[in-house]
Design a protein around this motif. Structure first.
Motif, PDB file in Angstrom:
ATOM      1  N   VAL A  56      13.119 -77.121  -0.257  1.00 37.76           N
ATOM      2  CA  VAL A  56      13.017 -76.155   0.845  1.00 37.76           C
ATOM      3  C   VAL A  56      12.679 -74.832   0.173  1.00 37.76           C
ATOM      4  N   HIS A  57      11.468 -74.389   0.358  1.00 38.85           N
ATOM      5  CA  HIS A  57      10.928 -73.347  -0.511  1.00 38.85           C
ATOM      6  C   HIS A  57      10.416 -72.172   0.311  1.00 38.85           C
ATOM      7  N   ALA A  58      10.835 -70.981  -0.039  1.00 39.07           N
ATOM      8  CA  ALA A  58      10.449 -69.784   0.712  1.00 39.07           C
ATOM      9  C   ALA A  58       9.616 -68.845  -0.148  1.00 39.07           C
ATOM     10  N   ASP A  59       8.619 -68.255   0.466  1.00 38.39           N
ATOM     11  CA  ASP A  59       7.817 -67.244  -0.209  1.00 38.39           C
ATOM     12  C   ASP A  59       7.043 -66.474   0.858  1.00 38.39           C
ATOM     13  N   LEU A 106       6.428 -79.520   6.091  1.00 35.71           N
ATOM     14  CA  LEU A 106       6.763 -78.858   7.349  1.00 35.71           C
ATOM     15  C   LEU A 106       6.928 -77.374   7.058  1.00 35.71           C
ATOM     16  N   SER A 108       7.783 -73.382   8.538  1.00 35.77           N
ATOM     17  CA  SER A 108       8.221 -72.403   9.519  1.00 35.77           C
ATOM     18  C   SER A 108       7.844 -71.030   8.987  1.00 35.77           C
ATOM     19  N   ASN A 109       7.576 -70.096   9.880  1.00 37.41           N
ATOM     20  CA  ASN A 109       7.181 -68.779   9.392  1.00 37.41           C
ATOM     21  C   ASN A 109       7.925 -67.661  10.104  1.00 37.41           C
ATOM     22  N   ASP A 164       6.370 -64.056   5.879  1.00 36.88           N
ATOM     23  CA  ASP A 164       6.998 -65.029   4.980  1.00 36.88           C
ATOM     24  C   ASP A 164       6.941 -66.419   5.605  1.00 36.88           C
ATOM     25  N   THR A 166       8.479 -70.725   5.033  1.00 35.16           N
ATOM     26  CA  THR A 166       9.336 -71.680   4.340  1.00 35.16           C
ATOM     27  C   THR A 166       8.723 -73.062   4.508  1.00 35.16           C
ATOM     28  N   VAL A 168       9.130 -77.247   3.756  1.00 36.21           N
ATOM     29  CA  VAL A 168      10.058 -78.339   3.475  1.00 36.21           C
ATOM     30  C   VAL A 168       9.244 -79.565   3.095  1.00 36.21           C
TER      31      VAL A 168
END
Lengths: 397, 397
Positions: A56-59, A106, A108-109, A164, A166, A168
């Protein structure tokens, strides 16, 4: 890095290439199942399956959105905002791909906007930009699905817009590319960040989505500080704000007609279809690591691989025009430039010598330039990158 | 809502309770597997299992972080930043719980900060705050795991700090609470947002994490506009910035010694352990919908349920002191207040009459006040909420 002058300049603008302070703040967090992998990998709590793992990666696009805003206000098409969505998403996807994840993804923003500066039409472009990346990837056989997002009107927090995302994804544990396996004897193959990949419709200037605070203020001038104060922190000394030689529409020297603004806003290329191909073409035992050369540029690899690795990069890609312009405008040393920007290859693979040809073939099939940029040798102490360019040799630890 | 005056005031501050412009921007996106559910639910692409579904949900603390910053600078303990993490995470978790998801949850977070205003010690508190929520939930038998996050130094975009998070969870499709099932005959049970839930260590003033732009500027004054210009959009007319009667340390009228600042910063309560208990205590056939009364307050339910539902809320919870203070400071009408804030219950359940007692029992076991706040009747046209308070009756469509 030994050159502290520009790190001070970075900090004076409220950015940093190293983020040591932030790393100190999160040291209590677990490193995940594969501490040496390119991104954090956690158990698959969603199914409990011990053979699988999740990322699960956010940037995000960082301050590139401030440049998109400025260029849009200067008359660039509103579509520049689609590129910001691509920046945000690809910075995530390509990190995930470096551990071997090739989907489904997947997404999400979140968009935090100052509604007085960013109308709904811009929000619509950003949302469309995320979908456009998904559509391009679908054409390459890679599933990436938007699951929704949140747009918040937070003018008291955000000067223009922050974008930003994320991502998955799920991967078999035995399929993880664990960069801790990078070892002496490996060959480093660099994959060009410029030119036009098979899934791109225009040439890419190669910058990705890091180092934009510095590049923006040092490339651009022309009164932008006074005209667009909403694109700079008021705490920054005025002499560091938009102190560069260009306006966004000016031609990039050596850029074949491309403007400096369009070059700096080039949407971050995804290497995902190439990485999917590399997974097929290179035996797993030979593919030791994939490095997304984002923040930290060509020094990034030093954080990965076996302890004491010596990354000898002695055949860098010719410096693309945009990076040459940034170098010229900033007065940064070459060492600092390579420690900040990708300088021509935003992805590199560490592979067994036998796999080099397959890497080059895969890149060619994707329309992406590739070359051997170096090799991994055994060192005596701390891991280091020894980079040799026509301008000299620099060492990063 | 018929009262446009304060909506104009909202917009003049760059916020909005309705977000119609944003909704217009994202209409092209799919509504997911259960278009009438409280959050978007997508196929489980990660495993391909047709019996399961996923939620990937993003939200954040909004401008509450600007108040945390101000209070911290005014001498509140740095721990106020932990509450911001809780706000960001619970706004997500409780949305997910409203479709029946009770974990495991995976969480990623993003912090966009102005490094000149927000030191690493604050980042550490925020990160610790996320973990603290996970720890509390673990004590309640609910798995919520931090998977990592991204802290970006983006002073050119962000005045202080913006804290967002993304939650991932998986649910059996046949276990989804689909709010489209809310139907005439249902009873509405409201669950108090104030007091002290069994898993809370202090009393909660109940505000959650929406409507804070208005509450902050209308509650607080005392020269904050001049002292902390970094907590307000410069585009906002000065007469709308910190034009309230209080300083953060002033006592909240009727607040039992609580300060106005501490009340407004009360970390958003999670109802998740209560919802897990409701799932066990109420037959699925009787639990028709759960509504997280965040943005839109007590009017939020009008977007859910069968077409033409008439939500008759005639027994509201007594107005908690913080909301009374906001009402007094803003001069908002009661109708506007209930259309913005939760006004005392941030969760409501629409259940068959036979299930009411079980709902009240579950709440009591959690230390949360609960009462029947209304019922669902059949209407003739557009769905509407008809809210009756001691101050009169308001209709929301």
């Amino acid at each position: 890095m030994t050159d502290q002058r520009h790190d001070a300049r970075y900090q004076a603008r409220g950015a940093s290439a190293g983020k040591s302070e932030v790393h100190a703040a999160i040291t209590a967090q677990s490193a995940g199942l594969f501490p040496g992998a390119f991104c954090k990998i956690v158990p698959d709590d969603l199914t409990g399956d011990p053979d699988h793992a999740l990322v699960v990666h956010a940037d995000g696009a960082g301050t590139k959105s401030a440049l998109a805003y400025l260029a849009w206000r200067e008359g660039f098409p509103i579509g520049v905002w689609r590129g910001i969505a691509q920046d945000s998403l690809v910075m995530n996807l390509d990190d995930c791909a470096c551990i071997g994840a090739t989907g489904p993804f997947l997404v999400s923003n979140t968009i935090g906007r100052n509604a007085r500066r960013i109308p709904g039409t811009v929000v619509a472009e950003i949302v469309a930009g995320y979908q456009a990346v998904c559509d391009v990837l679908a054409g390459e056989g890679i599933t990436c699905r938007m699951t929704g997002g949140e747009t918040a009107d937070v003018g008291d927090l955000v000067r223009t817009a922050i974008c930003d995302s994320t991502v998955v994804c799920r991967i078999r544990r035995d399929a993880v590319i664990d960069a801790s396996r990078i070892a002496p004897g490996d060959i480093l193959v660099g994959f060009s960040s410029t030119g036009r990949a098979r899934w791109e419709t225009t040439d890419n200037a190669g910058i990705g989505s890091n180092g934009l605070t510095g590049a923006r203020h040092d490339l651009f001038g022309g009164g932008y500080r006074e005209t667009y104060p909403e694109t700079a922190a008021p705490e920054t000394s005025p002499d560091l704000v938009y102190c560069g030689p260009y306006r966004v529409g000016d031609a990039l020297p050596g850029g074949g007609g491309l403007s400096v603004g369009a070059a700096a806003l080039a949407p971050t290329r995804t290497y995902l279809p190439l990485i999917a191909r590399l997974r097929d073409a290179v035996p797993a035992a030979d593919l030791h690591g994939l490095i997304h050369c984002s923040g930290g540029g060509q020094a990034k690899i030093v954080k990965f691989g076996r302890p004491g690795n010596r990354y000898i990069k002695d055949a860098p890609v010719p410096v693309p025009p945009l990076f040459a312009a940034i170098r010229e405008a900033t007065g940064m040393s070459w060492a600092e430039m390579y420690g900040t920007y990708n300088m021509g290859w935003r992805l590199e693979a560490a592979v067994a010598p036998a796999a080099v040809a397959a890497c080059l073939d895969a890149a060619a099939a994707c329309g992406i330039g590739a070359q051997v940029v170096g090799r991994v040798a055994a060192g005596a102490g701390q891991a280091e990158v020894v980079l040799t360019t026509p301008d000299g040799t620099a060492v990063y630890r």
